[in-house]
Motif scaffolding. Sequence first.
Motif, PDB file in Angstrom:
ATOM      1  N   SER A  42      35.963  13.075 -26.101  1.00  0.00           N
ATOM      2  CA  SER A  42      34.919  13.786 -25.360  1.00  0.00           C
ATOM      3  C   SER A  42      33.896  14.387 -26.306  1.00  0.00           C
ATOM      4  N   TYR A  45      31.729  11.693 -27.790  1.00  0.00           N
ATOM      5  CA  TYR A  45      30.768  11.151 -26.820  1.00  0.00           C
ATOM      6  C   TYR A  45      29.471  11.951 -26.807  1.00  0.00           C
ATOM      7  N   VAL A  46      29.581  13.288 -26.897  1.00  0.00           N
ATOM      8  CA  VAL A  46      28.376  14.119 -26.859  1.00  0.00           C
ATOM      9  C   VAL A  46      27.829  14.392 -28.257  1.00  0.00           C
ATOM     10  N   ARG A  50      27.882   7.936 -27.901  1.00  0.00           N
ATOM     11  CA  ARG A  50      27.218   7.286 -26.769  1.00  0.00           C
ATOM     12  C   ARG A  50      26.005   6.487 -27.233  1.00  0.00           C
ATOM     13  N   GLN A 281      29.082  18.253 -21.035  1.00  0.00           N
ATOM     14  CA  GLN A 281      28.134  17.328 -20.412  1.00  0.00           C
ATOM     15  C   GLN A 281      26.980  18.084 -19.751  1.00  0.00           C
ATOM     16  N   LYS A 284      24.586  19.278 -22.529  1.00  0.00           N
ATOM     17  CA  LYS A 284      23.811  18.168 -23.084  1.00  0.00           C
ATOM     18  C   LYS A 284      22.733  17.713 -22.097  1.00  0.00           C
ATOM     19  N   ALA A 407      29.978  10.537 -15.251  1.00  0.00           N
ATOM     20  CA  ALA A 407      29.031  11.106 -16.219  1.00  0.00           C
ATOM     21  C   ALA A 407      27.607  11.087 -15.677  1.00  0.00           C
ATOM     22  N   ALA A 410      26.053  14.391 -14.143  1.00  0.00           N
ATOM     23  CA  ALA A 410      25.672  15.552 -14.945  1.00  0.00           C
ATOM     24  C   ALA A 410      24.205  15.887 -14.678  1.00  0.00           C
TER      25      ALA A 410
END
Length: 459
Positions: A42, A45-46, A50, A281, A284, A407, A410
């Motif tokens: 996780s 990913y941020v 990604r 999420q 971001k 996702a 978000a």
Amino acid sequence: MLLGEPPSSKAERILLAKIDWFILSYCCLMYFSNYLDRSNISNAYVSGMREELHMFGTQFNKINTIFTCGYIIGMIPNNLMLQVVSPRIWFPSMQLVWGILTFCTSAAKNVEQIYAIRFFQGIAESSTFVGTHYVLGSWYKPHELGRRSGIFTSSGLAGTLFSGLLQAAVYRNLNGHSGRSGWRWLFIVDGIITIPIALYGFFVFPDLPRTTKAFYLSEEERVLACERLETFPVLEQPRSRTLSWGLAKRVLGRWRWYGCSLLFAISGETESFGSNNLMGQWLKAIGGYTVEQIDFYPSGMTAFAIVSTLVCATWTDRSQVRWPVLVYMALACIMSSICLLVWSSPTGLKFFAYYLAGASYAGQATTFAWANQICADDDQERAIVLASMNMWNNAVNAWWSIVFYPATDAPRFRKGMVAMLCACVATLAITWVVYALERREWRHRAVSDEIDVDEKNDS
């Protein structure tokens, strides 16, 4: 004392100190690295994964779902293997497997490779949680279980907390070093942490009371480890039986498997805000926050989760009543969901709501300590029930996040907030059902004991 009142016997105090140190030190370190691995995907990913792997849509959710599928497949086989292979061998071996796979993640070139790695990691990591609760239930008395389960669960939360801090530090200091992105370095550092813990387990883990050959336990202490549980009639020193189809008939013929499995299958979904890193999420998606802040701020939820877990576990050991903890976490999550559903609420209230949702993790230790207590008279049933609880929760997890927390939703996650409210209400209802069934079983056992005493007196 954090671990409760010490036993009156000096020999038992020494024994308890030894098993606390060697069992909890390894199990907590193992679970710490387990959750560090689960959380780092996780955080990665941020923190650039990604963009570098060109991920889009719900691919992040699919990574978690594929991991969960592996976790489900490995759950019961891993727990049954603890009755065939020594836990001192099985636990560290599985940890070595997921440590090596963590290194492999750092070299992934596309999201499909991440899918494959996470599937096999799920199989290996499924040995840890329910396996440890099975081991704890084999060594400790009912009034000793809650605190130990709480400390064990908190060690996993500490892994989540540390993952955010670690990713922020790695991104700041190693991003671009040797041509590797910061998120890749996170998996390398994670693997470096995991492997030595596995080696430690090979040397110190004591197995189960009836099979232990730990070098730090004398023969007298090995005997005491078994005998001290005999003071609790419900335990009756359960012995493992030969694996057979009769086991399935015995387990499925009682309410325990159904009740405990349904309880954690639903109540475990109250952890969705944290397990899907909704706060990260959200931060971001709305913008205005640095990568370090996005990694760091969600740690407040984890910190509150650790405090809630330890306080609740201590209280339940003293009171020997488990159900109020589930009520507490359900009500806390209901309040969090309502605050987040009202999107016009100030940012400060949203921070408060996400942090309050950390209360959801308090139910983990309590629910599994409760199941250990309910199934204490049947060793094999206990292993199956503990594994099934986590298995069914993960069976729900496999699709829950894709449906309710994609996702692409978000920053609002409106469907997820409604789903959380429903899960909390269902948790309250199922908690009452399990409590009622447990009380009924106690009454039946009391009547049966009275009949046995009368028959002995008549003879």
